[in-house]
Enzyme design. Structure first.
Site, short mmCIF file in Angstrom:
data_model
loop_
_atom_site.label_atom_id
_atom_site.label_comp_id
_atom_site.label_asym_id
_atom_site.label_seq_id
_atom_site.Cartn_x
_atom_site.Cartn_y
_atom_site.Cartn_z
N THR A 185 1.06 -1.13 -0.20
CA THR A 185 -0.30 -0.18 0.20
C THR A 185 1.09 1.36 -0.05
OG1 THR A 185 0.31 0.33 2.21
CG2 THR A 185 -2.16 -1.36 1.21
N GLU A 331 -5.95 -4.00 -0.73
CA GLU A 331 -6.00 -5.26 0.28
C GLU A 331 -7.39 -5.79 -0.05
OE1 GLU A 331 -5.39 -2.26 1.31
OE2 GLU A 331 -4.89 -1.95 3.47
N LYS A 445 -16.40 16.79 11.04
CA LYS A 445 -17.08 16.16 12.70
C LYS A 445 -17.56 18.05 12.82
CE LYS A 445 -15.61 11.50 13.60
NZ LYS A 445 -13.71 11.48 12.85
N TRP A 450 -20.97 14.39 10.90
CA TRP A 450 -19.78 13.90 9.49
C TRP A 450 -20.82 14.69 8.63
CZ3 TRP A 450 -18.24 8.33 10.34
CH2 TRP A 450 -17.93 8.02 11.50
#
Ligand code: ADP
Length: 548
Positions: A185, A331, A445, A450
């Site tokens: 990654t 992944e 936030k 959110w």
């Protein structure tokens, strides 16, 4: 009771054998640093893979050895994919665009025994010489004529090596759970982490990827994977293409070059292509400026980052081409979700269909997904609730190379119940369409609510004057955090802060309209072309919102 079926192990070499037997005349066309247009049949490709497998033996590589590649999308890289994995070694693809210290870290961490390096990447490898103490040989992916001067003592020429070997090689059969490939990654936080694919995961992933509702791979199609083979196996295209005998067109180092891409698409009759949003914007710009078209291209897949609506609209309106958005990660091999209409949706209006194309797609068979709230409680698929996205399935990583595999531990990405924590925040519609609203660490936030940074970015790039947009959360004395919009304008445009905010008020919920807009000349990007939010947060560390 045990089943009475053959326990044939799923081997990557079987894909190659299938292509040689059933599609020997199908072509693989490549651009390389040493040849503007190389062609070979799958028959010839198979022979060269066997020659390469013999080379690996002669170089002393053995079962399980990691073989590194630093290369673009072309036939030699394809040969490495098949010969390395097929002979039981691990094809470790490395992204040449990473920072040099990340590249040497990755090579040393994986303990790559041999490196196969594109001609154009050799200067980068030369610069890393003092760090590559464990690499036994460096093979330059070119012929004798183009061999560069090198300060390494152990440099070899790919074509010379191949020509000294026979095309007789018996592909071994072994446990399908053996490692076949590796990809790190990009490591936006901490060191890059190694994802290790198996023969089994790779084959099942490619089978699912080839389904009609996924990429609809077929012998009738011609594919141009622009998504790099050094990053997540070009989304599985190198395997799916040979499974179904699809002609491949590989752009080599020219993957961001509109002119070359246009030429390849038109001269080779490419019907399907895959790439990240920035590639498509570059191609669309080229086509529109040069007044060119791509009549053979029917579908393009987009992933790696949210696909701006303008890409879907421009492909549809100007080129009658359907955009298929997908979501995935290194992944997850990477396929997780892919756009496709469900029965009944074909009657939707054009706008409604575009709305769906701007979501991240529906789950591919094999991938289970859930969204959970802060207390790990599963949320409804109602298109409204959004929370942390978790997935599991046979082609999802259960741990990272050399790090703890104990679920729930800090190094392991899997929770106690076996779910992989993606780090993405998402909602899912009742029809199963995923909508990524943010990365867990990028979500803003604001006063307990959110706010999705991606939603604001998408709304901002819909303004014709905006070339690129990024949103980060910054401290706000009343709301704790509020969105700050950072914009790069198209050349010679004079959009103002107020103009932008007015525009956004029309499409965004009041709460999501940013508190300020900052104009910059360019945004920082990661090695995989995504906006580097970590870098932006650093740049705007001391930023304060204007006081009303
Ligand atoms: P890297 O880890 O090197 O950035 P990955 O390809 O593994 O590369 O990145 C995966 C991440 O990219 C996902 O977790 C998600 O945040 C983002 N991503 C991938 N596809 C999409 C998409 N279609 N829309 C929005 N974000 C996406």
């Amino acid at each position: 009771m045990q089943a009475l079926m053959m326990n044939t192990q799923l081997m990557i070499s079987s894909i190659l054998e299938n292509a040689e037997k059933n599609f020997p005349e199908v072509e693989m066309v490549s651009v390389t640093a040493d040849n503007p247009l190389h062609r070979q049949s799958y028959r010839r490709f198979g022979e060269r893979c066997r020659q390469l497998a013999n080379c690996l033996d002669s170089l002393g590589a053995v079962f399980g050895d990691r073989i590194g590649t630093l290369a673009w999308n072309d036939y030699r890289h394809m040969e490495l994919y098949y010969a390395v994995s097929g002979s039981g070694m691990v094809c470790h693809t490395i992204n040449p665009r990473l920072f040099p210290e990340q590249i040497s870290y990755i090579i040393n961490h994986a303990e790559d025994k041999i490196l196969f390096v594109d001609l154009l990447v050799m200067p980068l490898v030369e610069a890393l010489k003092q760090h590559l103490t464990k690499v036994e040989a460096i093979v330059v992916l070119t012929d004798k004529e183009h061999m560069p001067k090198s300060s390494f003592s152990n440099v070899l020429c790919y074509e010379e090596l191949l020509s000294s070997e026979t095309a007789h090689y018996e592909w071994p059969s072994f446990d399908e759970n053996t490692a076949s490939g590796m990809c790190y990654t990009s490591g936006t936080t901490g060191n890059p982490k190694g994802v290790v694919y198996s023969h089994r995961s790779t084959i099942i992933h490619a089978l699912a990827g080839a389904l009609p509702d996924v990429t609809c791979a077929s012998n009738m199609e011609t594919t141009l994977p622009i998504v790099p083979m050094f990053h997540v196996n070009a989304w599985g295209a190198p395997y799916a293409a040979l499974m179904v005998g699809m002609k491949m067109v590989l752009p080599g180092p020219k993957m961001a070059d509109g002119e070359t891409l246009h030429q390849l698409i038109t001269s080779e009759n490419v019907t399907f292509s895959s790439g990240v949003p920035t590639i498509w914007l570059a191609l669309l710009d080229y086509l529109e400026i040069e007044k060119k078209s791509v009549p053979s291209l029917r579908r393009v897949s987009v992933g790696g980052a949210a696909c701006p609506r303008v890409i879907v609209e421009r492909f549809k309106e100007n080129h009658n081409c359907t955009v298929v958005q997908g979501w995935g990660m290194t992944e997850t091999s990477p396929l997780g979700t892919v756009f496709n209409l469900k029965k009944g949706m074909e009657d939707f209006s054009e706008d409604e269909i575009i709305d769906l194309q701007c979501l991240q797609g529906r789950g591919v068979f094999g991938i289970e997904m859930i969204i959970v709230d802060e207390n790990n409680q599963e949320l409804a698929w109602d298109g409204v609730a959004f929370g942390a996205l978790k997935v599991r399935g046979p082609w999802v990583a259960k741990s990272y190379y050399g790090l703890s595999d104990i679920p729930g531990s800090e190094e392991c990405p899997v929770d106690d119940n076996g779910w992989f924590e993606t780090g993405d925040v998402a909602s899912i519609t009742p029809e199963g369409f995923l909508q990524i609203t943010d990365r867990t660490k990028d979500v803003i936030k604001s006063g307990g609510e959110w706010i999705s940074s991606i939603e604001i970015e998408n709304a901002a790039v819909n303004h014709a004057d905006v070339a690129e947009a990024a949103v980060i959360g910054r401290y706000h004395p009343k709301w704790t955090e509020r969105p700050l919009l950072i914009i790069v304008l198209q050349p010679e445009r004079s959009l103002t802060r107020e103009g932008m905010l007015d525009f956004l008020t029309k499409s965004l919920h009041k709460m999501s309209v940013p508190d300020d807009v900052v104009f910059v000349n360019e945004l920082p990007h990661t090695a995989t072309g995504k906006i580097n939010k970590l870098g932006l947060r650093k740049t705007f560390e001391k930023y304060q919102f204007p006081i009303d």
